[in-house]
Write a protein that holds these residues in place. Sequence first.
Motif, PDB file in Angstrom:
ATOM      1  N   GLU A  38       7.812  -4.610   2.159  1.00  0.00           N
ATOM      2  CA  GLU A  38       8.289  -4.761   3.633  1.00  0.00           C
ATOM      3  C   GLU A  38       7.397  -3.706   4.619  1.00  0.00           C
ATOM      4  N   ALA A  39       7.302  -2.653   4.111  1.00  0.00           N
ATOM      5  CA  ALA A  39       6.635  -1.605   4.850  1.00  0.00           C
ATOM      6  C   ALA A  39       5.176  -2.105   4.891  1.00  0.00           C
ATOM      7  N   TRP A  40       4.711  -2.528   3.724  1.00  0.00           N
ATOM      8  CA  TRP A  40       3.228  -2.956   3.864  1.00  0.00           C
ATOM      9  C   TRP A  40       2.905  -3.926   5.011  1.00  0.00           C
ATOM     10  N   GLN A  41       3.654  -5.052   4.898  1.00  0.00           N
ATOM     11  CA  GLN A  41       3.745  -6.316   5.610  1.00  0.00           C
ATOM     12  C   GLN A  41       3.880  -5.862   7.233  1.00  0.00           C
ATOM     13  N   THR A  42       4.814  -4.802   7.394  1.00  0.00           N
ATOM     14  CA  THR A  42       5.037  -4.511   8.912  1.00  0.00           C
ATOM     15  C   THR A  42       4.183  -3.614   9.724  1.00  0.00           C
ATOM     16  N   LEU A  43       3.736  -2.698   8.437  1.00  0.00           N
ATOM     17  CA  LEU A  43       2.670  -1.531   8.863  1.00  0.00           C
ATOM     18  C   LEU A  43       1.109  -2.067   9.098  1.00  0.00           C
ATOM     19  N   GLN A  44       0.827  -3.110   8.250  1.00  0.00           N
ATOM     20  CA  GLN A  44      -0.611  -3.496   8.327  1.00  0.00           C
ATOM     21  C   GLN A  44      -1.503  -2.301   8.203  1.00  0.00           C
ATOM     22  N   PRO A  45      -1.560  -1.619   7.180  1.00  0.00           N
ATOM     23  CA  PRO A  45      -2.402  -0.293   7.258  1.00  0.00           C
ATOM     24  C   PRO A  45      -4.059  -0.562   6.800  1.00  0.00           C
ATOM     25  N   ASP A  46      -4.810   0.423   7.057  1.00  0.00           N
ATOM     26  CA  ASP A  46      -6.029  -0.016   6.558  1.00  0.00           C
ATOM     27  C   ASP A  46      -6.207   0.322   5.270  1.00  0.00           C
ATOM     28  N   VAL A  47      -5.705   1.246   4.706  1.00  0.00           N
ATOM     29  CA  VAL A  47      -5.514   1.556   3.156  1.00  0.00           C
ATOM     30  C   VAL A  47      -4.137   1.897   2.652  1.00  0.00           C
ATOM     31  N   VAL A  48      -4.155   1.368   1.316  1.00  0.00           N
ATOM     32  CA  VAL A  48      -2.834   1.744   0.810  1.00  0.00           C
ATOM     33  C   VAL A  48      -2.984   2.599  -0.537  1.00  0.00           C
ATOM     34  N   LEU A  49      -2.044   3.714  -0.375  1.00  0.00           N
ATOM     35  CA  LEU A  49      -2.180   4.635  -1.713  1.00  0.00           C
ATOM     36  C   LEU A  49      -1.075   4.489  -2.436  1.00  0.00           C
ATOM     37  N   LEU A  50      -1.082   3.909  -3.652  1.00  0.00           N
ATOM     38  CA  LEU A  50       0.030   3.383  -4.322  1.00  0.00           C
ATOM     39  C   LEU A  50       0.161   3.961  -5.762  1.00  0.00           C
ATOM     40  N   ASP A  51       1.513   4.632  -5.836  1.00  0.00           N
ATOM     41  CA  ASP A  51       1.798   5.044  -7.186  1.00  0.00           C
ATOM     42  C   ASP A  51       2.410   4.017  -7.949  1.00  0.00           C
ATOM     43  N   LEU A  52       2.369   3.980  -9.409  1.00  0.00           N
ATOM     44  CA  LEU A  52       2.971   2.906 -10.074  1.00  0.00           C
ATOM     45  C   LEU A  52       4.267   3.195 -10.402  1.00  0.00           C
ATOM     46  N   SER A  53       4.578   4.475 -10.925  1.00  0.00           N
ATOM     47  CA  SER A  53       6.133   4.655 -11.371  1.00  0.00           C
ATOM     48  C   SER A  53       6.885   4.812 -10.065  1.00  0.00           C
ATOM     49  N   LEU A  54       7.553   3.709  -9.756  1.00  0.00           N
ATOM     50  CA  LEU A  54       8.464   3.805  -8.430  1.00  0.00           C
ATOM     51  C   LEU A  54       9.743   3.458  -8.976  1.00  0.00           C
ATOM     52  N   PRO A  55      10.831   3.756  -8.084  1.00  0.00           N
ATOM     53  CA  PRO A  55      12.030   3.521  -8.206  1.00  0.00           C
ATOM     54  C   PRO A  55      12.363   2.124  -7.527  1.00  0.00           C
ATOM     55  N   GLY A  56      13.142   1.339  -7.869  1.00  0.00           N
ATOM     56  CA  GLY A  56      13.257  -0.011  -7.293  1.00  0.00           C
ATOM     57  C   GLY A  56      12.389  -1.212  -7.862  1.00  0.00           C
ATOM     58  N   LYS A  57      11.340  -0.766  -7.708  1.00  0.00           N
ATOM     59  CA  LYS A  57      10.291  -1.792  -8.338  1.00  0.00           C
ATOM     60  C   LYS A  57       9.030  -0.980  -8.591  1.00  0.00           C
ATOM     61  N   ASP A  58       8.223  -1.601  -9.869  1.00  0.00           N
ATOM     62  CA  ASP A  58       7.230  -0.989 -10.344  1.00  0.00           C
ATOM     63  C   ASP A  58       5.762  -1.291  -9.315  1.00  0.00           C
ATOM     64  N   GLY A  59       4.906  -0.451  -9.360  1.00  0.00           N
ATOM     65  CA  GLY A  59       3.769  -0.555  -8.457  1.00  0.00           C
ATOM     66  C   GLY A  59       2.771  -1.678  -8.604  1.00  0.00           C
ATOM     67  N   LEU A  60       2.579  -2.080  -9.826  1.00  0.00           N
ATOM     68  CA  LEU A  60       1.955  -3.225 -10.476  1.00  0.00           C
ATOM     69  C   LEU A  60       2.618  -4.395  -9.753  1.00  0.00           C
ATOM     70  N   ASP A  61       4.005  -4.400  -9.978  1.00  0.00           N
ATOM     71  CA  ASP A  61       4.829  -5.498  -9.177  1.00  0.00           C
ATOM     72  C   ASP A  61       4.531  -5.750  -7.787  1.00  0.00           C
ATOM     73  N   ILE A  62       4.602  -4.548  -7.336  1.00  0.00           N
ATOM     74  CA  ILE A  62       4.411  -4.651  -5.750  1.00  0.00           C
ATOM     75  C   ILE A  62       2.929  -5.049  -5.279  1.00  0.00           C
ATOM     76  N   LEU A  63       2.029  -4.590  -6.058  1.00  0.00           N
ATOM     77  CA  LEU A  63       0.573  -5.155  -5.846  1.00  0.00           C
ATOM     78  C   LEU A  63       0.282  -6.504  -6.073  1.00  0.00           C
ATOM     79  N   GLN A  64       0.919  -7.014  -7.065  1.00  0.00           N
ATOM     80  CA  GLN A  64       0.651  -8.497  -7.496  1.00  0.00           C
ATOM     81  C   GLN A  64       1.383  -9.327  -6.320  1.00  0.00           C
ATOM     82  N   GLN A  65       2.394  -8.693  -5.742  1.00  0.00           N
ATOM     83  CA  GLN A  65       3.136  -9.683  -4.766  1.00  0.00           C
ATOM     84  C   GLN A  65       2.647  -9.553  -3.519  1.00  0.00           C
ATOM     85  N   ALA A  66       1.929  -8.491  -3.214  1.00  0.00           N
ATOM     86  CA  ALA A  66       1.169  -8.368  -1.974  1.00  0.00           C
ATOM     87  C   ALA A  66       0.012  -9.086  -1.942  1.00  0.00           C
TER      88      ALA A  66
END
Length: 227
Positions: A38-66
């Motif tokens: 949701e933050a990614w879609q709202t902010l529309q950044p130029d670059v995303v720095l993404l950790d993989l081990s996150l609470p709530g949802k894994d980073g790879l899942d976030i990336l694939q959904q994005a």
Amino acid sequence: MHLLLIEDDLALRTALQRSLVRAAMRVDVCGDGALALEAWQTLQPDVVLLDLSLPGKDGLDILQQARKAGLHTPVLILTARGTVGDRILGLNAGADDYLPKPFDLDELEARVRALHRRRTSPAAREESPEQGAVGALRYDRDSGAIYHQHQVLDLTPRELALMGALMARPGHAVAKERLFEVVFPGETQVQYEAIEVVVYRLRKKLVATGVTLMTLRGLGYLLKASA
């Protein structure tokens, strides 16, 4: 440059934010995987720095959904998962670069700037038509997406840059060296053979579109629609 840092470690998140802000970057942060997309879609950044081990949802899942949602923002993965297998998983999920922890802050800044240059390079813009078509594929520069039968193709920024360059010259071969300038601008440490990796991934994604990415020995690459 506007960054989104998705990292759950508060101390590391704070340190990275301060360092990148000192480097004249705007940095928004998110520490919860469940809120990251949701933050990614709202902010529309130029670059995303993404950790993989996150609470709530894994980073790879976030990336694939994005990527499925049509978000083509360049992504630099930051993670303690440093094995080759983990890197391949991240890159196949749509990441553009991978930096294992611990890392040097100067290297992080250099990689972020390289990703941003690739996205905004004049070479990439010159090669990309406002709208172009090859067979059933259509490139829309305004949205930054390539469509197949009204559906957005799930492409990484590197794949999208390469496709834009090829679709700018339908029916003509584009030299590997030219494609390298578009896909890897300013990245002097990257070998020309890296283009072949991007081409390999694209070919798999184009199988169902009726468009073939051909190699013309000694000339470069060409997009060709099936008859």
